[in-house]
Design a protein around this motif. Structure first.
Motif, PDB file in Angstrom:
ATOM      1  N   GLY A 114    -146.120 -16.538  26.241  1.00  0.00           N
ATOM      2  CA  GLY A 114    -145.104 -17.102  27.123  1.00  0.00           C
ATOM      3  C   GLY A 114    -144.291 -18.183  26.443  1.00  0.00           C
ATOM      4  N   LEU A 115    -144.955 -19.017  25.634  1.00  0.00           N
ATOM      5  CA  LEU A 115    -144.232 -20.064  24.910  1.00  0.00           C
ATOM      6  C   LEU A 115    -143.266 -19.459  23.886  1.00  0.00           C
ATOM      7  CD1 LEU A 115    -147.047 -22.718  24.355  1.00  0.00           C
ATOM      8  CD2 LEU A 115    -144.999 -22.964  25.771  1.00  0.00           C
ATOM      9  N   VAL A 116    -143.679 -18.378  23.251  1.00  0.00           N
ATOM     10  CA  VAL A 116    -142.779 -17.702  22.301  1.00  0.00           C
ATOM     11  C   VAL A 116    -141.538 -17.183  23.026  1.00  0.00           C
ATOM     12  CG1 VAL A 116    -142.531 -15.707  20.780  1.00  0.00           C
ATOM     13  CG2 VAL A 116    -144.604 -17.104  20.671  1.00  0.00           C
ATOM     14  N   LEU A 117    -141.733 -16.641  24.223  1.00  0.00           N
ATOM     15  CA  LEU A 117    -140.596 -16.136  25.000  1.00  0.00           C
ATOM     16  C   LEU A 117    -139.740 -17.265  25.553  1.00  0.00           C
ATOM     17  CD1 LEU A 117    -142.461 -13.350  27.023  1.00  0.00           C
ATOM     18  CD2 LEU A 117    -140.906 -13.012  25.081  1.00  0.00           C
ATOM     19  N   TYR A 118    -140.362 -18.427  25.807  1.00  0.00           N
ATOM     20  CA  TYR A 118    -139.662 -19.524  26.471  1.00  0.00           C
ATOM     21  C   TYR A 118    -138.953 -20.453  25.499  1.00  0.00           C
ATOM     22  CZ  TYR A 118    -139.007 -23.634  29.452  1.00  0.00           C
ATOM     23  OH  TYR A 118    -138.462 -24.696  30.138  1.00  0.00           O
ATOM     24  N   VAL A 119    -139.576 -20.735  24.363  1.00  0.00           N
ATOM     25  CA  VAL A 119    -139.010 -21.690  23.396  1.00  0.00           C
ATOM     26  C   VAL A 119    -138.136 -20.940  22.394  1.00  0.00           C
ATOM     27  CG1 VAL A 119    -139.531 -23.446  21.661  1.00  0.00           C
ATOM     28  CG2 VAL A 119    -141.031 -23.182  23.667  1.00  0.00           C
ATOM     29  N   PRO A 120    -136.834 -21.201  22.366  1.00  0.00           N
ATOM     30  CA  PRO A 120    -135.933 -20.455  21.476  1.00  0.00           C
ATOM     31  C   PRO A 120    -136.351 -20.492  20.009  1.00  0.00           C
ATOM     32  CG  PRO A 120    -134.673 -21.742  23.051  1.00  0.00           C
ATOM     33  CD  PRO A 120    -136.097 -22.164  23.200  1.00  0.00           C
ATOM     34  N   ARG A 121    -136.802 -21.650  19.531  1.00  0.00           N
ATOM     35  CA  ARG A 121    -137.176 -21.754  18.115  1.00  0.00           C
ATOM     36  C   ARG A 121    -138.375 -20.863  17.793  1.00  0.00           C
ATOM     37  NH1 ARG A 121    -137.348 -27.620  15.424  1.00  0.00           N
ATOM     38  NH2 ARG A 121    -135.154 -27.354  16.028  1.00  0.00           N
ATOM     39  N   LEU A 122    -139.346 -20.825  18.694  1.00  0.00           N
ATOM     40  CA  LEU A 122    -140.491 -19.945  18.479  1.00  0.00           C
ATOM     41  C   LEU A 122    -140.084 -18.483  18.565  1.00  0.00           C
ATOM     42  CD1 LEU A 122    -143.333 -21.703  20.524  1.00  0.00           C
ATOM     43  CD2 LEU A 122    -143.121 -21.545  18.045  1.00  0.00           C
ATOM     44  N   SER A 123    -139.206 -18.176  19.498  1.00  0.00           N
ATOM     45  CA  SER A 123    -138.730 -16.800  19.650  1.00  0.00           C
ATOM     46  C   SER A 123    -138.014 -16.331  18.389  1.00  0.00           C
ATOM     47  CB  SER A 123    -137.795 -16.704  20.859  1.00  0.00           C
ATOM     48  OG  SER A 123    -137.423 -15.371  21.096  1.00  0.00           O
ATOM     49  N   THR A 124    -137.215 -17.221  17.806  1.00  0.00           N
ATOM     50  CA  THR A 124    -136.505 -16.882  16.569  1.00  0.00           C
ATOM     51  C   THR A 124    -137.483 -16.747  15.414  1.00  0.00           C
ATOM     52  OG1 THR A 124    -134.555 -18.086  17.330  1.00  0.00           O
ATOM     53  CG2 THR A 124    -134.702 -17.622  14.969  1.00  0.00           C
ATOM     54  N   LEU A 125    -138.485 -17.614  15.380  1.00  0.00           N
ATOM     55  CA  LEU A 125    -139.466 -17.586  14.301  1.00  0.00           C
ATOM     56  C   LEU A 125    -140.279 -16.300  14.320  1.00  0.00           C
ATOM     57  CD1 LEU A 125    -140.820 -19.202  11.976  1.00  0.00           C
ATOM     58  CD2 LEU A 125    -142.410 -20.102  13.680  1.00  0.00           C
ATOM     59  N   VAL A 126    -140.709 -15.883  15.492  1.00  0.00           N
ATOM     60  CA  VAL A 126    -141.494 -14.653  15.611  1.00  0.00           C
ATOM     61  C   VAL A 126    -140.614 -13.426  15.431  1.00  0.00           C
ATOM     62  CG1 VAL A 126    -142.922 -13.274  17.169  1.00  0.00           C
ATOM     63  CG2 VAL A 126    -143.209 -15.750  17.081  1.00  0.00           C
ATOM     64  N   SER A 127    -139.418 -13.492  15.995  1.00  0.00           N
ATOM     65  CA  SER A 127    -138.359 -12.466  15.833  1.00  0.00           C
ATOM     66  C   SER A 127    -138.760 -11.065  16.320  1.00  0.00           C
ATOM     67  CB  SER A 127    -137.896 -12.385  14.372  1.00  0.00           C
ATOM     68  OG  SER A 127    -138.879 -11.779  13.551  1.00  0.00           O
ATOM     69  N   ARG A 128    -139.768 -10.976  17.159  1.00  0.00           N
ATOM     70  CA  ARG A 128    -140.159  -9.682  17.726  1.00  0.00           C
ATOM     71  C   ARG A 128    -140.358  -9.851  19.229  1.00  0.00           C
ATOM     72  NH1 ARG A 128    -144.417  -6.402  14.164  1.00  0.00           N
ATOM     73  NH2 ARG A 128    -143.479  -4.750  15.421  1.00  0.00           N
ATOM     74  N   ARG A 129    -139.285 -10.265  19.873  1.00  0.00           N
ATOM     75  CA  ARG A 129    -139.358 -10.596  21.293  1.00  0.00           C
ATOM     76  C   ARG A 129    -139.841  -9.427  22.163  1.00  0.00           C
ATOM     77  NH1 ARG A 129    -137.434 -14.651  24.506  1.00  0.00           N
ATOM     78  NH2 ARG A 129    -137.034 -14.088  26.681  1.00  0.00           N
ATOM     79  N   PRO A 130    -139.351  -8.198  21.967  1.00  0.00           N
ATOM     80  CA  PRO A 130    -139.850  -7.094  22.808  1.00  0.00           C
ATOM     81  C   PRO A 130    -141.357  -6.892  22.687  1.00  0.00           C
ATOM     82  CG  PRO A 130    -137.836  -6.446  21.684  1.00  0.00           C
ATOM     83  CD  PRO A 130    -138.257  -7.751  21.080  1.00  0.00           C
ATOM     84  N   LEU A 131    -141.896  -7.029  21.465  1.00  0.00           N
ATOM     85  CA  LEU A 131    -143.336  -6.868  21.282  1.00  0.00           C
ATOM     86  C   LEU A 131    -144.098  -7.989  21.992  1.00  0.00           C
ATOM     87  CD1 LEU A 131    -145.823  -5.579  19.993  1.00  0.00           C
ATOM     88  CD2 LEU A 131    -145.394  -6.960  17.938  1.00  0.00           C
ATOM     89  N   VAL A 132    -143.609  -9.223  21.859  1.00  0.00           N
ATOM     90  CA  VAL A 132    -144.268 -10.358  22.505  1.00  0.00           C
ATOM     91  C   VAL A 132    -144.232 -10.198  24.024  1.00  0.00           C
ATOM     92  CG1 VAL A 132    -144.206 -12.855  22.858  1.00  0.00           C
ATOM     93  CG2 VAL A 132    -143.766 -11.905  20.590  1.00  0.00           C
ATOM     94  N   LYS A 133    -143.111  -9.696  24.531  1.00  0.00           N
ATOM     95  CA  LYS A 133    -143.009  -9.475  25.983  1.00  0.00           C
ATOM     96  C   LYS A 133    -144.011  -8.421  26.436  1.00  0.00           C
ATOM     97  CE  LYS A 133    -138.971  -9.586  27.906  1.00  0.00           C
ATOM     98  NZ  LYS A 133    -137.598  -9.239  28.407  1.00  0.00           N
ATOM     99  N   ASP A 134    -144.188  -7.358  25.637  1.00  0.00           N
ATOM    100  CA  ASP A 134    -145.188  -6.340  25.979  1.00  0.00           C
ATOM    101  C   ASP A 134    -146.603  -6.926  25.973  1.00  0.00           C
ATOM    102  OD1 ASP A 134    -143.308  -4.359  26.330  1.00  0.00           O
ATOM    103  OD2 ASP A 134    -143.531  -3.516  24.313  1.00  0.00           O
TER     104      ASP A 134
END
Length: 207
Positions: free
Chosen positions: A33-53
């Motif tokens: 949830g933090l990866v999806l919520y925090v833009p910097r973490l989302s950019t760092l992980v760069s696999r938002r669809p996978l994290v959402k799944d």
């Protein structure tokens, strides 16, 4: 000659299974949830669809696993535990006012934490479902849903840190972690912190 340490059983396997399923799922949900919520973490992980799944399927697995444990576990024991958590007496109220009073198997703070945890689980589930379904049907997309979901996350973080501090760091309460890992705690510790429980248990006739 030193006296032998006496241990008493505090939590059953069913109770411990429910606790650790909830705890492990919460940590995965919090991290994703933090990866999806925090833009910097989302950019760092760069696999938002996978994290959402991962976030969605963990939530589904969490609910299914809890239901399975309740279905095949010690339901009679769980009903007894629920009654203990639901009972809030004068000793509990005084304890919350920082007046030393004997406590049962769960002290007043643990009872409040359990109530908040259950309420948050329901609210997280409902708001999470609406967020997921709202992406598929815009009629169920409400602005307040994401505010509720995110707000719950902040409050849950505070409760988590407090829980971890008491369970892992605070010297007088961290022994309680043994009860949730091995099932038993020292009798002298239990008598000091949960005297009503020990006295009631020892007053029961042995079967």
């Amino acid at each position: 000659m030193a006296s032998e340490t006496v241990y008493v059983r505090r939590f059953s396997r069913t109770e411990r299974a429910l606790h650790w399923i909830h705890a492990s799922a919460f940590l995965v949900l919090l991290g994703s949830g933090l990866v999806l919520y925090v833009p910097r973490l989302s950019t760092l992980v760069s696999r938002r669809p996978l994290v959402k799944d991962v976030h969605v399927y963990t939530a589904v697995a969490w609910i299914a696993a809890l239901a399975l444990v309740v279905a095949i576990g010690d339901r009679r024991g769980l009903r007894r535990t629920l009654r203990e958590l639901d009972l809030f007496d004068d000793d509990d109220r005084l304890w919350l006012c920082r007046v030393p009073r004997p406590q049962g198997r769960f002290n007043a703070g643990q009872k409040l934490n359990a109530a908040l945890t259950a309420a948050f689980a329901v609210l997280f589930s409902v708001s999470g479902f609406l967020l997921w379904y709202g992406e598929r049907d815009t009629r169920f997309r409400f602005a307040s849903t994401i505010l509720l979901h995110d707000g719950l996350m902040y409050v849950a973080l505070v409760l988590l840190f407090g829980h971890l501090y008491l369970a892992v760091i605070h010297p007088t309460t961290r022994h309680a972690l043994r009860g949730m890992t091995l099932g038993s705690v020292r009798r002298d510790w239990a008598y000091e912190h949960h005297r009503k429980w020990i006295e009631a248990a020892e007053a029961e006739p042995h079967r």
